[in-house]
Scaffold this active site. Structure first.
Site, short mmCIF file in Angstrom:
data_model
loop_
_atom_site.label_atom_id
_atom_site.label_comp_id
_atom_site.label_asym_id
_atom_site.label_seq_id
_atom_site.Cartn_x
_atom_site.Cartn_y
_atom_site.Cartn_z
N GLY A 16 0.78 -1.24 0.00
CA GLY A 16 0.00 0.00 0.00
C GLY A 16 0.80 1.29 0.00
O GLY A 16 0.36 2.29 0.54
N SER A 17 1.96 1.29 -0.67
CA SER A 17 2.72 2.54 -0.67
C SER A 17 2.03 3.60 -1.55
O SER A 17 2.07 4.79 -1.23
CB SER A 17 4.17 2.32 -1.12
N ARG A 95 -6.58 -8.45 -8.26
CA ARG A 95 -7.72 -9.23 -8.75
C ARG A 95 -8.15 -8.68 -10.11
O ARG A 95 -8.13 -7.47 -10.32
CB ARG A 95 -8.91 -9.14 -7.79
N ILE A 96 -8.53 -9.57 -10.99
CA ILE A 96 -9.05 -9.13 -12.29
C ILE A 96 -10.58 -9.07 -12.17
O ILE A 96 -11.21 -10.01 -11.67
CB ILE A 96 -8.62 -10.10 -13.40
N ASN A 111 -6.49 3.09 -12.10
CA ASN A 111 -5.47 2.12 -11.67
C ASN A 111 -4.09 2.69 -11.95
O ASN A 111 -3.92 3.47 -12.87
CB ASN A 111 -5.65 0.82 -12.47
N HIS A 113 -0.30 1.47 -13.05
CA HIS A 113 0.41 0.33 -13.63
C HIS A 113 1.89 0.70 -13.74
O HIS A 113 2.22 1.79 -14.24
CB HIS A 113 -0.17 0.01 -15.01
N ASP A 149 -5.22 -3.54 -18.24
CA ASP A 149 -4.14 -2.56 -18.46
C ASP A 149 -4.27 -1.85 -19.81
O ASP A 149 -3.26 -1.61 -20.49
CB ASP A 149 -2.76 -3.24 -18.36
N GLU A 178 5.54 6.77 -9.32
CA GLU A 178 4.14 6.37 -9.09
C GLU A 178 3.53 7.23 -7.99
O GLU A 178 2.40 7.70 -8.09
CB GLU A 178 4.06 4.89 -8.68
C1 GRF Z 1 2.77 -0.79 -7.71
O1 GRF Z 1 3.97 -0.97 -8.41
C2 GRF Z 1 1.64 -0.55 -8.66
O2 GRF Z 1 2.03 0.15 -9.80
C3 GRF Z 1 1.21 -1.94 -9.03
O3 GRF Z 1 1.34 -2.68 -7.85
C4 GRF Z 1 2.33 -2.09 -7.03
C5 GRF Z 1 1.67 -1.82 -5.70
O4 GRF Z 1 2.58 -1.30 -4.77
N1 GRF Z 1 -0.13 -1.94 -9.57
P1 GRF Z 1 2.06 -0.62 -3.45
O5 GRF Z 1 1.19 -1.67 -2.74
O6 GRF Z 1 1.27 0.58 -3.83
O7 GRF Z 1 3.28 -0.31 -2.66
#
Ligand code: GRF
Length: 221
Positions: A16-17, A95-96, A111, A113, A149, A178
């Site tokens: 969950g960063s 999950r898809i 989302n 990615h 995606d 991100e």
């Molecule tokens: C991130 O790299 C995000 O892009 C991908 O899954 C990872 C989740 O990391 N979808 P975090 O749980 O947000 O640290």
């Protein structure tokens, strides 16, 4: 402005960063959204604890408790409706979705990615990038559609791929970006500055600039 703020649910499966970056950004009084719920399909996701520490309501709904993907998705839809959620942010939610979720939430779910879509869909994106020998890699925030995606792109950020990069070093550099672009993308969507036109995202206000790509940090070049 609290009354006008969009109510956001963040869906996670792990650390969950990105969720934390969204929570942090949403603390700013002028941010157009508030994180009101963090939902995980795994009750032991470390991100749930961080969210609880930040005094955000958490909920775990295990996909294993449902006999089908559709039944799980229906439970998610109902939980989100019950919490009066406006927008959903997927942040490492593994999950898809079936059409049950997509039909209810398309256009209101985004989302992140870890690649510059449409390159390197799916998993292990940093290994894919190293394998392909690209010199630029990055991340993408996009609307979620039925195709994995592949939804309309809201914001992207690029980072250089260095000669001695490993999956770990490259993923760390991408992750830092991100954390910058996810709040930026959420802000654009929540404040109504962008809309979907066909398979693209466009800005609502002419002349506001298309700052959709953040350059690499100078010290990383
Ligand atoms: C991130 O790299 C995000 O892009 C991908 O899954 C990872 C989740 O990391 N979808 P975090 O749980 O947000 O640290």
């Amino acid at each position: 402005m609290s009354g006008d703020k969009k109510r956001i649910a963040v869906l996670i499966s792990g650390r969950g960063s990105n969720m934390k970056a969204l929570i942090e950004a949403a603390r700013a009084p002028e941010f157009p959204a508030e994180i009101v719920l963090v939902l995980s399909n795994k009750s032991d996701a470390p991100g749930l604890e961080s969210a609880a520490r930040a005094s955000i309501e958490t909920l775990a709904i295990s996909h294993k408790d449902f006999f089908s993907r559709e039944a799980f998705d229906q439970a998610l839809v109902e939980a989100l409706e019950a919490a009066r959620i406006d927008l959903v942010c997927l942040a490492g939610f593994m999950r898809i979705f079936s059409p049950v979720f997509i039909k209810a939430w398309q256009g209101r779910t985004i989302n992140i990615h870890p690649a510059l879509l449409p390159s390197f869909k799916g998993l292990n994106t940093h290994a894919q990038a190293l394998e392909a020998g690209v010199t630029i890699h990055g991340c993408t925030v996009h609307f979620v559609t039925e195709d994995l995606d592949a939804g309309p792109i809201i914001v992207q950020a690029a980072v250089p791929v260095l000669g001695n990069d490993t999956e770990a070093t490259l993923s760390g550099r991408v992750l830092a970006m991100e954390h910058r672009i996810y709040p930026q993308a959420l802000s654009l969507v929540a404040s109504g500055q962008v809309r979907i036109e066909g398979c693209r995202v466009v800005r609502n206000k002419k002349g506001s600039g298309d700052q959709m790509l953040i350059s690499p940090e100078p010290d990383l070049q």
